[in-house]
Design a protein around this motif. Structure first.
Motif, PDB file in Angstrom:
ATOM      1  N   VAL A   1       0.809  -1.222   0.000  1.00 30.47           N
ATOM      2  CA  VAL A   1       0.000   0.000   0.000  1.00 30.47           C
ATOM      3  C   VAL A   1       0.841   1.270   0.000  1.00 30.47           C
ATOM      4  CG1 VAL A   1      -1.976  -1.112   1.103  1.00 30.47           C
ATOM      5  CG2 VAL A   1      -0.263   0.017   2.529  1.00 30.47           C
ATOM      6  N   VAL A   2       2.161   1.144  -0.048  1.00 30.31           N
ATOM      7  CA  VAL A   2       3.000   2.329  -0.214  1.00 30.31           C
ATOM      8  C   VAL A   2       2.774   2.874  -1.613  1.00 30.31           C
ATOM      9  CG1 VAL A   2       5.373   3.167  -0.381  1.00 30.31           C
ATOM     10  CG2 VAL A   2       4.726   1.636   1.461  1.00 30.31           C
ATOM     11  N   TYR A   3       2.710   4.190  -1.742  1.00 30.44           N
ATOM     12  CA  TYR A   3       2.297   4.788  -3.012  1.00 30.44           C
ATOM     13  C   TYR A   3       3.039   6.093  -3.270  1.00 30.44           C
ATOM     14  CZ  TYR A   3      -0.117   8.173  -0.094  1.00 30.44           C
ATOM     15  OH  TYR A   3      -0.379   9.158   0.821  1.00 30.44           O
ATOM     16  N   PHE A   4       3.063   6.483  -4.535  1.00 27.88           N
ATOM     17  CA  PHE A   4       3.354   7.852  -4.942  1.00 27.88           C
ATOM     18  C   PHE A   4       2.062   8.394  -5.562  1.00 27.88           C
ATOM     19  CE2 PHE A   4       7.903   6.254  -5.911  1.00 27.88           C
ATOM     20  CZ  PHE A   4       8.254   6.385  -4.582  1.00 27.88           C
ATOM     21  N   LYS A   5       1.733   9.636  -5.297  1.00 28.27           N
ATOM     22  CA  LYS A   5       0.498  10.205  -5.830  1.00 28.27           C
ATOM     23  C   LYS A   5       0.513  10.182  -7.361  1.00 28.27           C
ATOM     24  CE  LYS A   5      -0.752  13.390  -2.096  1.00 28.27           C
ATOM     25  NZ  LYS A   5      -0.980  14.810  -1.746  1.00 28.27           N
ATOM     26  N   LEU A   6      -0.560   9.666  -7.934  1.00 26.24           N
ATOM     27  CA  LEU A   6      -0.696   9.630  -9.385  1.00 26.24           C
ATOM     28  C   LEU A   6      -1.913  10.449  -9.808  1.00 26.24           C
ATOM     29  CD1 LEU A   6       0.069   5.863 -10.102  1.00 26.24           C
ATOM     30  CD2 LEU A   6       1.635   7.810 -10.226  1.00 26.24           C
ATOM     31  N   ASN A   7      -1.825  11.016 -11.005  1.00 23.94           N
ATOM     32  CA  ASN A   7      -2.916  11.804 -11.587  1.00 23.94           C
ATOM     33  C   ASN A   7      -3.241  13.041 -10.752  1.00 23.94           C
ATOM     34  OD1 ASN A   7      -4.518  11.892 -13.930  1.00 23.94           O
ATOM     35  ND2 ASN A   7      -6.336  11.241 -12.815  1.00 23.94           N
TER      36      ASN A   7
ATOM     37  N   PRO B   1       1.678   5.776 -15.095  1.00 25.98           N
ATOM     38  CA  PRO B   1       0.288   6.228 -15.170  1.00 25.98           C
ATOM     39  C   PRO B   1      -0.653   5.079 -15.508  1.00 25.98           C
ATOM     40  CG  PRO B   1       1.740   7.744 -16.328  1.00 25.98           C
ATOM     41  CD  PRO B   1       2.556   6.521 -16.005  1.00 25.98           C
ATOM     42  N   GLU B   2      -1.921   5.245 -15.152  1.00 21.92           N
ATOM     43  CA  GLU B   2      -2.867   4.138 -15.235  1.00 21.92           C
ATOM     44  C   GLU B   2      -3.079   3.620 -16.648  1.00 21.92           C
ATOM     45  OE1 GLU B   2      -7.268   5.365 -15.059  1.00 21.92           O
ATOM     46  OE2 GLU B   2      -6.310   6.810 -13.736  1.00 21.92           O
TER      47      GLU B   2
END
Length: 414
Positions: free
Chosen positions: A266-272, A389-390
Motif C-alpha cells: 500500500v506504499v504509493y506515490f500520488k498519481l494523476n 500512469p494508469e
C-alpha cells in the motif's frame, strides 16, 4: 443539513463532518501524536532498518491471516482512485493474478453506461474467474457478480464533494456541457440550473452527484430521506469497505489491514495529481452551494465519513493507526529518495520517459515523475511500476494477459 465544523486542537485545524465529542477528542489526539512523531523524527535517528538501494519487501507484518486476492474496487472519479489502481496493478503482478480488463481498445469497462459483462476482455459465462477488477465502471451489482468469484472483497473510495466537484470541473471542463463555457466553478455554482441540462444526464454526469452516479444510481434523483437511506443500505450490504480520500494515509492503513496485505503493498506515490496553479479556489458561498447541488454525494460522504472512523476504532484502534500511518509515511519518504529525481513530481514538459507521461485532460496540469539514473535493474523495475500512469500500466497488463490481442492504442503519447 449540517455544516462541516472546524475543530481546533491547540492550533491544529482538523475538518470533520458530523462527528461527536468522542470522535473530536480522538482525532485531536491523533493529530497531536502525529505532529509529535514528525517533530521528534527530525531529531532522532530512525529505529527501523529500511532497505535503501536494493528493493526488498522486509515490511511483512506478523499476522495470522492470509492476503486477500479476490478484490473488486469501484474506481470512482477524482477521488485518488488512480493511486489505488496502481496498488492493485502492482499486487496483480506480484501475486500473478488475473484481472478483468476493458475489451478491445477501450480503457473503461463501459463507463458511463451501467456495467455489462461484455465490456470485459475474454469473459465467458463458463469460465469467468478474475481475481481483480478495478477499472472505471458504473456499478451494476448483478453483472459485476457474474465476473467476480464468491468471497470477493468489494471496496471503493469517496471524497468531500466540495473538493471533488472542483477537481471534476477543471479535469472535465472541455467534455461536460455544463462546464465548457465557464471560466470558474464559482460561476457555475452561482446559478447551476442556467448551465446544467438534466436531459444530458450521461454527458453531464461529472457535474452533479458524480460519486452517486458511479455507484450506479440516478444522480438527478430527489434527495428524500427514504431514498437516500435505502441506497446507502445497499452500498453497505455490497461493499465491505468505503475509504475516504481526505484521509488517504489512514485509508491505506485500513485497506492494508482489511486485505491482510504488507506495508509495501500500500506504499504509493500520488498519481494523476494536479499542479497547484490548476486548482481553483471556491468562495465560502460556493462551498455551501455544493452541499445543496450535490446533496446526494454530500449525504453519501457524511454517512461513510462516520462509518470510516468507527471501523478504524473497531479494527485497528487509534493508537495503532498513528503508528502505522507514520510507518507508511516513512516508507514512502524513503522510496521517494530511492526512486524519484529531486524527490518530487514534475510537470508534463519535464518528464523524460515517454511511457511515464500521464494523460492530460481539460485545464488540469497533471504531474508525473522522473526516475533517478543508474538504478539497478530490480529497483528500476519496481520504481517504474510505482510511477507508471494508469493508461500505460493497463495497456501493459493487457498485453501480458492477452498477448494474442492487438495492443492498446496509446495515441496520446505520440
Amino acid at each position: 443539513m449540517e455544516i462541516s465544523r472546524l475543530i481546533r486542537c491547540r492550533g491544529i485545524g482538523v475538518v470533520m463532518v458530523n462527528l461527536g465529542s468522542k470522535w473530536r477528542f480522538y482525532l485531536c489526539v491523533v493529530s497531536l501524536l502525529s505532529l509529535a512523531a514528525i517533530f521528534l523524527g527530525g531529531f532522532q535517528p530512525s529505529t527501523v532498518n529500511f532497505p535503501v538501494v536494493k528493493w526488498k519487501n522486509l515490511y511483512t507484518s506478523k499476522k495470522s491471516c492470509h492476503a486477500k486476492t479476490n478484490i473488486m474496487f469501484l474506481k470512482t472519479h477524482k477521488t485518488a482512485s488512480s493511486t489505488i489502481m496502481n496498488l492493485l496493478y502492482r499486487f496483480t503482478e506480484k501475486q500473478n493474478l488475473t484481472i478483468a480488463l476493458p475489451a478491445g481498445q477501450s480503457f473503461h469497462l463501459g463507463y458511463p453506461w451501467l456495467f455489462l459483462t461484455k465490456y470485459v476482455e475474454g469473459f465467458n459465462t463458463e469460465k469467468h474467474s478474475y481475481n481483480i477488477m478495478c477499472n472505471h465502471l458504473r456499478f451494476n451489482w448483478p453483472e459485476v457478480q457474474k465476473v467476480m468469484p464468491h468471497h470477493t472483497i468489494y471496496f471503493s473510495i469517496i471524497r468531500n464533494p466540495i473538493s471533488h466537484l472542483e477537481s471534476s470541473f477543471v479535469y472535465y471542463k472541455h467534455v461536460v456541457p455544463a462546464f465548457e463555457n465557464l471560466k470558474t466553478l464559482n460561476d457555475f455554482l452561482a446559478s447551476p440550473l442556467s448551465y446544467y441540462n438534466e436531459s444530458l444526464a450521461i454527458r453531464n454526469a461529472y457535474a452533479k452527484n458524480n460519486m452517486w452516479f458511479d455507484f450506479g444510481y440516478d444522480n438527478n434523483a430527489n434527495d428524500t430521506e427514504g431514498y437516500i437511506r435505502s441506497k446507502i443500505e445497499e452500498i453497505e450490504e455490497r461493499f465491505q469497505l468505503i475509504l475516504i480520500a481526505d484521509y488517504f494515509d489512514e485509508s491505506m492503513v485500513l485497506l492494508k489491514n482489511t486485505l491482510c496485505w504488507d506495508l509495501d503493498d500500500v506504499v504509493y506515490f500520488k498519481l494523476n495529481s494536479r499542479s497547484q496553479d490548476s486548482i481553483q479556489t471556491l468562495s465560502r458561498e460556493s462551498q455551501e452551494r455544493v452541499k445543496g447541488w450535490c446533496s446526494l454525494d454530500w449525504q453519501l460522504y457524511r454517512h461513510f465519513n462516520k462509518t470510516f472512523w468507527r471501523k478504524i476504532e473497531a479494527t485497528i484502534g487509534l493508537k495503532d493507526l498513528v503508528r502505522e500511518v507514520e510507518l507508511l509515511r516513512e516508507r514512502q519518504k524513503e522510496l521517494m529518495a530511492v526512486c524519484i529525481q529531486d524527490e518530487k513530481p514534475t510537470n508534463k514538459t519535464e518528464i523524460k520517459d515517454l511511457k511515464l507521461k500521464p494523460f492530460q485532460s481539460g485545464e488540469a496540469k497533471i504531474l508525473g515523475y522522473n526516475l533517478k539514473r543508474d538504478l539497478d535493474n530490480e529497483t528500476l523495475a519496481t520504481c517504474q511500476k510505482m510511477v507508471m500512469p494508469e493508461l500505460q500500466y493497463m495497456a501493459q497488463l493487457y498485453t501480458q494477459q492477452f498477448p494474442e490481442k492487438q495492443p492498446k492504442n496509446l495515441g496520446f503519447l505520440a
